[in-house]
Scaffold this active site. Structure first.
Site, short mmCIF file in Angstrom:
data_model
loop_
_atom_site.label_atom_id
_atom_site.label_comp_id
_atom_site.label_asym_id
_atom_site.label_seq_id
_atom_site.Cartn_x
_atom_site.Cartn_y
_atom_site.Cartn_z
CG ASP A 1 -1.84 1.11 1.38
OD1 ASP A 1 -2.81 1.13 0.61
OD2 ASP A 1 -1.63 2.00 2.23
CD GLU B 1 -2.13 2.64 -3.60
OE1 GLU B 1 -3.15 3.29 -3.85
OE2 GLU B 1 -1.65 2.61 -2.44
C1 GLC Z 1 -4.04 3.36 -0.40
C2 GLC Z 1 -5.38 2.66 -0.31
C3 GLC Z 1 -6.40 3.62 0.22
C4 GLC Z 1 -5.97 4.11 1.59
C5 GLC Z 1 -4.56 4.69 1.55
C6 GLC Z 1 -4.00 4.85 2.94
O1 GLC Z 1 -4.03 4.35 -1.36
O2 GLC Z 1 -5.72 2.11 -1.55
O3 GLC Z 1 -7.69 3.04 0.28
O4 GLC Z 1 -6.86 5.10 2.04
O5 GLC Z 1 -3.67 3.85 0.86
O6 GLC Z 1 -3.67 3.60 3.48
#
Ligand code: GLC
Length: 479
Positions: free
Chosen positions: A183, A246
């Site tokens: 994440d 991500e």
């Molecule tokens: C990522 C997740 C999102 C979350 C953020 C903080 O972007 O996909 O849903 O709010 O991280 O953890």
């Protein structure tokens, strides 16, 4: 796991409720796993399943080593894992390495794990707006928080944090996770001196809160040595774990992240206008990294059917599933689930409820999702559901299945051909993929053997493609 898996994203609280409390859970996921297997997917990515006060619906984690009782606890994970094994599906967990909930015991017990200061140390902004420095009511001191104030950033320059997170990764590998979706990696490592972010010189490539977009995040994010931190995660996960990052950055900035990862989401593609030229440019740039994970929708942004428009949902499905490399499908996209109204009292304070409505399994008012009161209302089960589309061989669901089944045969590589306005033409080995996003018929290359059209009318006229249509054909030897 294969190098180019089809991964199905399950947002657990919206997939299937097994106990009537209106919130999806892991026994629910287990009960519906056959749907994912029938789709032909290789793996499931579960959005976070750990105990969480729910300020960011699971992305604020209070214990990395347990499973939320709301989702069925650790025993439900064990049952889910056994069923996934039986069906040959790999399970990927959502690892949130950059922050914890302020309810995590570390937050009080290990101040050295976080960024504590007597006053805000710089001008950094939260992704959700406002200062990234939050005043703690108990101590009067400030801690760094890049998202909601209930999420405190971990200091990855502290070796003890790295070791703790490596332990988390190792233990989940032992519990059967095949890999992780990592994440928000852009914020994993910060400037060692916590210097100010300069003002932004241009508009952001990816959508961000206006207050966040006012700064160029060269200090708060995207530290040049981030690869070392990621290498530590890779070491803990093992060479055979599958890791997708991500990294919420434009494609051009992904390089320092890619070494230890199997793939990184092509988020610029997700945010590109649904028109041939920008789609082509975004795909070509991501493909050139050699590590693109293709994604057109997830729990953070407007759903594909709404964003692309109903008319093009089949064309976009064909585009997504003919790209070479890993592909992610967000639950519900395979039946064309669109944006919903959200909740009357917003659950997510950043406005993302509309993308997270429950899965629609049948046409009943509850969509077969729950016997109770769903945490978010169902959008339109009479209009679209798995059960109804199962019965209809021409449905979007069947197109997804057909596309996934055909993928392994497409052949290596990816090349774009110049094509008529409104269209995209991709070469995949011995196959040609022709897509018309426009509302008028368009000239198309001569096809060899037709393998799969988006609908029976797509390729009726030789040398032309119908509006909002696509087809995959074997290239004829002379084209
Ligand atoms: C990522 C997740 C999102 C979350 C953020 C903080 O972007 O996909 O849903 O709010 O991280 O953890």
């Amino acid at each position: 796991m294969r190098a180019d898996p089809v991964v199905y994203q399950v947002y657990p609280r919206s997939f299937q409720d097994s106990d009537g409390d209106g919130t999806g859970d892991l026994d629910g996921v287990r009960a519906r796993l056959g749907h994912v297997a029938r789709l032909g997917a290789d793996a499931v990515w579960l959005s976070p399943i750990h105990p969480s006060p729910g300020a960011d619906l699971g992305y604020d984690i209070a214990d990395f080593d347990d499973v939320d009782v709301l989702l069925g606890g650790m025993a439900a994970w064990e049952r889910l894992r056994a069923e996934a094994d039986r069906l040959g599906l790999a399970l990927l967990l959502d690892l949130v390495p950059c922050h914890t909930s302020i309810a995590h015991p570390w937050f009080r017990a290990r101040p050295d794990f976080y960024f504590w200061r007597d006053a805000p140390a710089n001008n950094w902004r939260s992704a959700f707006g406002g200062s990234a420095w939050v005043r703690d009511g108990d101590t009067g001191r400030f801690f760094l928080s890049s998202y909601f104030p209930e999420q405190a950033d971990l200091d990855w320059r502290n070796p003890a944090v790295v070791a703790a997170m490596q332990g988390v990764v190792r233990r989940w590998r032992e519990r059967g996770a095949a890999g992780f979706r990592l994440d928000a990696l852009q914020g994993l490592l910060k400037d060692p001196e916590l210097r100010d972010d300069p003002p932004a010189a241009c508009a952001p490539v990816l959508p961000t809160h206006p207050e966040h977009a006012a700064l160029d995040h060269v200090r708060s994010q995207n530290a040049p040595d981030v690869g070392e931190a990621l290498a530590a995660l890779r070491t803990a996960a093992g060479t055979d774990a599958w890791l997708v990052g991500e990294v919420f950055l434009p494609t051009a900035l992904l390089r320092p992240y890619l070494g230890p990862l199997d793939a990184a989401f092509a988020l610029e593609l997700l945010h590109t206008r649904v028109e041939p030229a920008p789609l082509r440019a975004a795909i070509a740039a991501a493909y050139a990294t050699g590590k693109a994970a293709w994604v057109l929708s997830n729990h953070d942004f407007a759903r594909l059917a709404t964003r692309a428009g109903r008319a093009n949902e089949r064309v976009l499905a064909m585009l997504l599933l003919t790209l070479p490399g890993p592909v992610f499908i967000y639950q519900g996209d395979e039946i064309g689930l669109g944006e919903g109204p959200g909740a009357e009292e917003p659950v997510d304070r950043f406005g993302r409820d509309a993308h997270r409505h429950p899965m629609q399994w049948d046409a009943s008012p509850s969509g077969g999702f729950t016997t109770g009161e769903p945490w978010l209302p169902l959008v339109d089960p009479p209009a679209r559901s798995v059960a109804a589309q199962e019965e209809d061989r021409g449905s979007l669901l069947w197109l997804y299945r057909d596309l996934i089944a055909l993928r392994p045969e497409l052949g290596p590589g990816l090349a774009f051909r110049d094509s008529a306005p409104g269209t995209l033409v991709l070469e995949r080995g011995a196959h040609l993929v022709v897509l018309n996003l426009g509302g008028a018929p368009a000239p198309a290359p001569a096809a060899g053997e037709l393998r799969l059209p988006t609908s029976p009318a797509a390729a009726l006229e030789p040398g032309r493609i119908a509006p909002h249509s696509g087809w995959i054909a074997r290239r004829s030897p002379w084209v």
